[in-house]
Scaffold this motif. Structure first.
Motif, PDB file in Angstrom:
ATOM      1  N   ALA A 266      57.587  26.197  52.512  1.00 44.48           N
ATOM      2  CA  ALA A 266      56.501  26.135  51.529  1.00 44.48           C
ATOM      3  C   ALA A 266      55.167  26.503  52.169  1.00 44.48           C
ATOM      4  N   ARG A 267      54.942  26.115  53.409  1.00 42.04           N
ATOM      5  CA  ARG A 267      53.693  26.452  54.105  1.00 42.04           C
ATOM      6  C   ARG A 267      53.620  27.952  54.382  1.00 42.04           C
ATOM      7  N   ILE A 268      54.723  28.522  54.802  1.00 46.03           N
ATOM      8  CA  ILE A 268      54.741  29.956  55.088  1.00 46.03           C
ATOM      9  C   ILE A 268      54.554  30.764  53.805  1.00 46.03           C
ATOM     10  N   ARG A 269      55.277  30.405  52.754  1.00 47.10           N
ATOM     11  CA  ARG A 269      55.101  31.090  51.470  1.00 47.10           C
ATOM     12  C   ARG A 269      53.658  30.970  50.986  1.00 47.10           C
ATOM     13  N   GLY A 270      53.087  29.758  51.126  1.00 48.02           N
ATOM     14  CA  GLY A 270      51.731  29.530  50.663  1.00 48.02           C
ATOM     15  C   GLY A 270      50.706  30.361  51.396  1.00 48.02           C
ATOM     16  N   TRP A 271      50.806  30.421  52.710  1.00 49.76           N
ATOM     17  CA  TRP A 271      49.857  31.236  53.464  1.00 49.76           C
ATOM     18  C   TRP A 271      50.042  32.719  53.169  1.00 49.76           C
ATOM     19  N   GLY A 272      51.280  33.143  52.918  1.00 50.29           N
ATOM     20  CA  GLY A 272      51.496  34.530  52.542  1.00 50.29           C
ATOM     21  C   GLY A 272      50.782  34.876  51.254  1.00 50.29           C
ATOM     22  N   LEU A 273      50.935  34.043  50.239  1.00 52.17           N
ATOM     23  CA  LEU A 273      50.280  34.281  48.952  1.00 52.17           C
ATOM     24  C   LEU A 273      48.760  34.246  49.106  1.00 52.17           C
ATOM     25  N   ALA A 274      48.248  33.221  49.784  1.00 58.37           N
ATOM     26  CA  ALA A 274      46.803  33.071  49.927  1.00 58.37           C
ATOM     27  C   ALA A 274      46.181  34.272  50.623  1.00 58.37           C
ATOM     28  N   GLN A 275      46.846  34.767  51.666  1.00 56.51           N
ATOM     29  CA  GLN A 275      46.288  35.911  52.393  1.00 56.51           C
ATOM     30  C   GLN A 275      46.412  37.207  51.615  1.00 56.51           C
ATOM     31  N   CYS A 276      47.452  37.353  50.827  1.00 54.87           N
ATOM     32  CA  CYS A 276      47.559  38.553  49.984  1.00 54.87           C
ATOM     33  C   CYS A 276      46.345  38.656  49.058  1.00 54.87           C
ATOM     34  N   VAL A 277      46.019  37.555  48.396  1.00 54.56           N
ATOM     35  CA  VAL A 277      44.888  37.560  47.468  1.00 54.56           C
ATOM     36  C   VAL A 277      43.578  37.779  48.217  1.00 54.56           C
ATOM     37  N   LEU A 278      43.402  37.087  49.341  1.00 53.86           N
ATOM     38  CA  LEU A 278      42.168  37.238  50.104  1.00 53.86           C
ATOM     39  C   LEU A 278      42.001  38.659  50.606  1.00 53.86           C
ATOM     40  N   ASN A 279      43.080  39.278  51.083  1.00 50.63           N
ATOM     41  CA  ASN A 279      42.974  40.642  51.592  1.00 50.63           C
ATOM     42  C   ASN A 279      42.642  41.629  50.483  1.00 50.63           C
ATOM     43  N   ALA A 280      43.218  41.415  49.310  1.00 52.67           N
ATOM     44  CA  ALA A 280      42.887  42.276  48.180  1.00 52.67           C
ATOM     45  C   ALA A 280      41.399  42.174  47.856  1.00 52.67           C
ATOM     46  N   TRP A 281      40.848  40.961  47.944  1.00 47.31           N
ATOM     47  CA  TRP A 281      39.419  40.779  47.699  1.00 47.31           C
ATOM     48  C   TRP A 281      38.593  41.456  48.791  1.00 47.31           C
ATOM     49  N   TRP A 282      39.025  41.342  50.061  1.00 49.19           N
ATOM     50  CA  TRP A 282      38.297  41.996  51.150  1.00 49.19           C
ATOM     51  C   TRP A 282      38.226  43.510  50.942  1.00 49.19           C
ATOM     52  N   CYS A 283      39.290  44.081  50.408  1.00 54.03           N
ATOM     53  CA  CYS A 283      39.273  45.516  50.135  1.00 54.03           C
ATOM     54  C   CYS A 283      38.160  45.861  49.140  1.00 54.03           C
ATOM     55  N   VAL A 284      37.946  44.980  48.186  1.00 54.72           N
ATOM     56  CA  VAL A 284      36.868  45.191  47.214  1.00 54.72           C
ATOM     57  C   VAL A 284      35.517  45.079  47.903  1.00 54.72           C
ATOM     58  N   PRO A 295      43.586  46.355  45.123  1.00 54.81           N
ATOM     59  CA  PRO A 295      44.853  46.934  45.582  1.00 54.81           C
ATOM     60  C   PRO A 295      46.052  46.288  44.901  1.00 54.81           C
ATOM     61  N   ARG A 296      46.658  47.012  43.994  1.00 51.43           N
ATOM     62  CA  ARG A 296      47.761  46.454  43.203  1.00 51.43           C
ATOM     63  C   ARG A 296      48.988  46.169  44.053  1.00 51.43           C
ATOM     64  N   GLY A 297      49.167  46.954  45.124  1.00 53.69           N
ATOM     65  CA  GLY A 297      50.330  46.732  45.967  1.00 53.69           C
ATOM     66  C   GLY A 297      50.284  45.373  46.642  1.00 53.69           C
ATOM     67  N   ILE A 298      49.121  44.995  47.164  1.00 57.37           N
ATOM     68  CA  ILE A 298      48.980  43.701  47.826  1.00 57.37           C
ATOM     69  C   ILE A 298      49.155  42.577  46.810  1.00 57.37           C
ATOM     70  N   LEU A 299      48.589  42.744  45.624  1.00 56.34           N
ATOM     71  CA  LEU A 299      48.730  41.714  44.594  1.00 56.34           C
ATOM     72  C   LEU A 299      50.164  41.618  44.083  1.00 56.34           C
ATOM     73  N   ARG A 300      50.893  42.719  44.167  1.00 58.38           N
ATOM     74  CA  ARG A 300      52.315  42.663  43.808  1.00 58.38           C
ATOM     75  C   ARG A 300      53.062  41.742  44.770  1.00 58.38           C
ATOM     76  N   CYS A 301      52.725  41.826  46.064  1.00 56.67           N
ATOM     77  CA  CYS A 301      53.352  40.941  47.043  1.00 56.67           C
ATOM     78  C   CYS A 301      52.981  39.489  46.748  1.00 56.67           C
ATOM     79  N   ALA A 302      51.723  39.247  46.368  1.00 56.80           N
ATOM     80  CA  ALA A 302      51.291  37.888  46.026  1.00 56.80           C
ATOM     81  C   ALA A 302      52.064  37.358  44.835  1.00 56.80           C
ATOM     82  N   GLU A 303      52.287  38.200  43.841  1.00 59.75           N
ATOM     83  CA  GLU A 303      53.013  37.789  42.646  1.00 59.75           C
ATOM     84  C   GLU A 303      54.447  37.407  42.988  1.00 59.75           C
ATOM     85  N   ILE A 304      55.081  38.170  43.856  1.00 53.78           N
ATOM     86  CA  ILE A 304      56.454  37.861  44.276  1.00 53.78           C
ATOM     87  C   ILE A 304      56.496  36.508  44.976  1.00 53.78           C
TER      88      ILE A 304
END
Length: 310
Positions: A266-284, A295-304
């Motif tokens: 759960a911790r690993i999944r959580g950090w994966g999701l959190a960083q996907c969203v944060l990285n997408a924001w950094w791109c902006v 970046p839709r690709g990164i957000l797709r990973c977050a959604e999964i």
């Protein structure tokens, strides 16, 4: 000196402004000549895929192959340099020379330098194991006093996202942003220990060195070691998006990293999701042209990862 890649020229102008970037480009040749003389280097043409730094291979007077890296705009240079000194060549390319004021460093050149990204997706299980092994080599207790950014501070970037869109979410999925913000708070608060981390440990920042694999380009971040796994869940980009069974691949990475690092899934999944969203924001943040199209690709990973049952 050598011609700079056109993509690099345009990228720096877009990020830092045409006037400032052009002024730096004009100063760069004489600065590089000074570095050559100071450290007895013979510089070679820069790498093609440059982004925020000028990076070029070089050869020392004794024939040792090295890397020179510099950029006077970098606001992460001091942290990366401090991290390299503390890691001290364990799990990472060695720092050989540096000038913090001039924002330039000379590093061990890893050979053959094959990126870990080359193993994905065909050998993804092996690549994930290599990632975990490099993490275990790098991590060390955080210094008592330091100026490194913390994981909690990085997570606060998502509050800037809400401010950017007047309290809304703009083009970002609200559910993912809310979950990512909550995860940064809860996972940081429950961290079992506070460690000095690489901060951007993913498939493009691990290279083959002889029979070993070593990291490059640390950012230097302090916090929950679980944060370190996050970048691996949206990399290597864009190749990861071509994987037909991406859901299965990310689920296996969660399970494998959990086993090899001794962390809860759960911790690993959580950090994966959190960083996907944060990285997408950094791109902006880095490129305003993405402000209405994160970046839709990164957000797709977050959604999964959001849907993943652990």
């Amino acid at each position: 000196m050598f011609a700079l890649p056109e993509d690099f020229l345009q990228f720096m102008r877009d990020v830092y402004g045409t006037e400032a970037a052009n002024a730096w480009f004009q100063r760069l040749p004489s600065f590089l000549e000074e570095c050559e003389e100071r450290w007895q280097l013979k510089l070679l043409p820069p790498f093609e895929n440059l982004s925020f730094h000028y990076v070029a291979p070089a050869v020392r007077a004794d024939g040792t192959p090295v890397i020179l890296k510099t950029c006077e705009f970098s606001d992460e240079f001091a942290h990366g340099l401090a991290a390299l000194r503390l890691f001290n060549g364990r799990g990472i390319a060695r720092l050989l020379e540096s000038d913090e004021e001039q924002k330039v460093m000379v590093l061990e050149r890893l050979q053959p330098g094959t990126m870990l990204a080359s193993l994905v997706p065909e050998q993804d299980e092996q690549a994930t194991s290599i990632l975990a092994g490099v993490m275990r080599q790098l991590w060390r207790p955080a210094p008592t006093e330091h100026t490194f950014p913390t994981v909690e501070q990085l997570g606060q970037g998502l509050t800037q996202l809400r401010a950017r869109y007047a309290g809304g979410y703009g083009p970002f999925p609200p559910r993912l942003v809310d979950e990512a913000m909550d995860l940064f708070v809860t996972l940081s608060a429950s961290a079992p220990q506070t460690m000095l981390l690489h901060g951007d440990l993913q498939h493009h920042n691990i290279l083959r060195s002889g029979d070993a694999w070593l990291a490059i380009d640390p950012k230097g971040v302090v916090g929950d070691p679980g944060y370190e796994v996050g970048a691996s869940f949206y990399n290597p980009m864009p190749r990861i998006l071509e994987v037909p069974n991406l859901e299965q691949m990310l689920a296996r990475r969660v399970a494998q990293l959990s086993e090899e690092l001794g962390m809860e899934r759960a911790r690993i999944r959580g950090w994966g999701l959190a960083q996907c969203v944060l990285n997408a924001w950094w791109c902006v943040v880095v490129n305003d042209r993405l402000s209405m199209n994160p970046p839709r690709g990164i957000l797709r990973c977050a959604e999964i990862l959001s849907r993943l049952k652990v």
